[in-house]
Enzyme design. Structure first.
Site, short mmCIF file in Angstrom:
data_model
loop_
_atom_site.label_atom_id
_atom_site.label_comp_id
_atom_site.label_asym_id
_atom_site.label_seq_id
_atom_site.Cartn_x
_atom_site.Cartn_y
_atom_site.Cartn_z
N LYS A 135 0.83 -1.20 0.00
CA LYS A 135 0.00 0.00 0.00
C LYS A 135 0.87 1.26 0.00
CE LYS A 135 -4.00 1.79 2.61
NZ LYS A 135 -4.89 1.54 3.77
N SER A 186 -9.76 1.30 3.03
CA SER A 186 -8.98 2.11 2.12
C SER A 186 -7.93 1.34 1.35
CB SER A 186 -8.29 3.23 2.90
OG SER A 186 -7.36 2.69 3.84
N SER A 194 -9.88 -1.09 7.32
CA SER A 194 -9.32 -0.97 5.98
C SER A 194 -8.46 -2.14 5.52
CB SER A 194 -8.53 0.34 5.85
OG SER A 194 -9.39 1.44 5.89
#
Length: 470
Positions: A81, A156, A180
């Site tokens: 990420k 997310s 998330s």
């Protein structure tokens, strides 16, 4: 190299690497080619590291050929990420404001992954500053769910979920402040683990809300999640929230049976207002465990009725404090949805924030008491299925409900308590995955992984894979 190798789990392909049947260089090239080919459709990657990745793969291959095999992540290509720092390289947080940000150092987790011998293929798309749950970015575009490209992948860590589901990364890391890791893992049919708060050091990860943030694995299997957690767990004094606690062998005991397991169910919160196919799938798995020797006990956690307000009061206040200066000086450089949330966070008073922390302590005490009576608490991960990209609502038994409220309702409590929580896929509804959540005692990641493996062995997904990438 056969493309079918990319569909294997991390631990499956690791055995082939260790036995020298598969070359890390060839495997990395194959994964990069596949990811470049799919990225226009999935948009999982923000950036690629082709040359650097192939150089790292060559180092891994040389080490392994010389008999210096480090373990199940050695030579495995994976991306992470884009709010987790890689020293000397751009980390954008999927934002305009930090679009050119370069950190000096690797994050704690990247440093540990390098020690484990991973090959880093690139950085993955996410909701701006990790504050959102649909991964529809005004700066880097929306991410498609590999099970249905019209649907959101969750967020997310949506790029992380889509990348693993589409075989664009063997395993990966997400960050989790209100769900998330678990939200996109559930939406994309993955295993996702939010460890105990403090289990995985967060140095070098851009914060969303200090007291709620976690880093953890998002993987194709429970064994993969265990191996990934093994690599990244541990204390780092550079992170003030890091806890110096013994790290278990997370892969041990994954073949255990459920006999003697005591499962807790909190009916009043975790099975209230849930879409019927999701409830049916989760209860079916609970019944399966009971049929194999587990027992069932109802638990009560009354303060959960305040958890949604408590989660939002805490996360919005802390996030707005982090972004306060940019909100004042560069408001137009935020995406509209993120700007609204940060402005909303400025409205909470110090009294309200502290009241939220008092409620949070009560919720934690009630969870601790419940987990003295049971080994784990099982619940749905999400109460609704993934909606279309761009939709602010989801469907709950035919009725429109707010998407953000619905998506974080069952995941947020484990951020407030800091307890470990694992999601595993347990079936499909209209072609989209359903997730089951396992919440455990503090620092008992091994326990929740064992229960996840017990569920996984019943093959509730019937070996089905996401159509995009298959």
């Amino acid at each position: 190299m056969p493309k079918e190798l990319l569909s294997k789990t991390t631990t499956e392909v690791a055995k082939l690497i260790e036995s020298k049947e598969v070359s890390p260089v060839d495997l990395t090239q194959s994964l990069l080619d596949h990811s470049h080919e799919l990225n226009d459709k999935v948009n999982a990657y923000i950036s690629f590291r082709d040359d650097a990745a192939l150089a790292e793969a060559k180092v891994a291959e040389d080490e392994i050929s010389q008999g210096n095999y480090r373990g199940p992540l050695h030579g495995i290509p994976m991306a992470i990420k884009d709010n987790i720092y890689v020293g000397g390289e751009v980390t954008t947080m999927a934002s305009k404001i930090h679009g050119d940000f370069v950190s000096k150092d690797d994050s704690s987790v990247v440093n540990k992954l390098r020690e484990a011998g991973i090959v880093l293929t690139g950085k993955l798309n996410m909701h701006e500053y990790a504050w959102g749950i649909d991964n529809n970015s005004p700066h880097f575009g929306s991410v498609a769910n590999p099970w249905n490209a019209d649907k959101v992948p969750g967020g997310s860590s949506g790029g992380s979920g889509a990348a693993v589901a589409a075989d664009m990364s063997f395993t990966t890391l997400g960050t989790d402040t209100a769900g998330s890791i678990r939200i996109p893992s559930a939406a994309c049919g993955l295993v996702g683990l939010k460890p105990t708060h403090g289990r995985v050091a967060k140095y070098g990860c851009f914060p969303l809300a200090w007291s709620l943030d976690h880093i953890g694995p998002m993987s194709k299997s429970v064994a993969d999640a265990a191996a990934t957690l093994q690599a990244i767990a541990g204390y780092d004094p550079r992170d003030p929230t890091s806890v110096e606690a013994p790290v278990s062998d997370y892969s041990a005991g994954l073949d255990s049976d459920p006999k003697g397991l005591v499962i807790g169910v909190e009916e009043n919160y975790f099975f209230r207002d849930v879409d019927s196919p999701i409830e049916d799938a989760v209860r079916k798995q609970i019944d399966q465990l009971v049929s194999q020797g587990a027992s069932l006990k109802t638990v009560r956690i009354p303060s959960l009725r305040h958890s949604e307000w408590t989660e939002l009061a805490t996360s919005l206040s802390e996030a707005s404090a982090i972004h306060h200066t940019d909100l004042q000086n560069r408001p137009d450089d935020f995406g509209a949805d993120i700007r609204f949330l940060f402005e909303l966070g400025e409205l909470f008073s110090s009294v309200e924030y502290l009241q939220a922390q008092q409620i949070r302590r009560q919720i934690k005490q009630e969870f601790t008491a419940a987990l003295q009576e049971v080994d784990v608490i099982i619940a749905p991960t999400l109460p609704v299925m993934a909606p279309d990209i761009g939709s602010p609502v989801a469907q709950l038994n035919g009725q429109d409900v707010d998407l953000i409220d619905a998506f974080i309702r069952y995941t947020g409590p484990s951020n407030l308590t800091g307890l470990p929580a694992l999601t595993v896929p347990v079936g499909l509804d209209d072609g989209l995955p359903i997730g089951l959540q396992i919440i455990g005692r503090a620092f008992d990641e091994a326990g929740v992984l064992k229960v996840g493996a017990q569920i996984e062995r019943t093959n509730p997904m019937e070996s089905r894979r996401a159509p995009i990438g298959a």
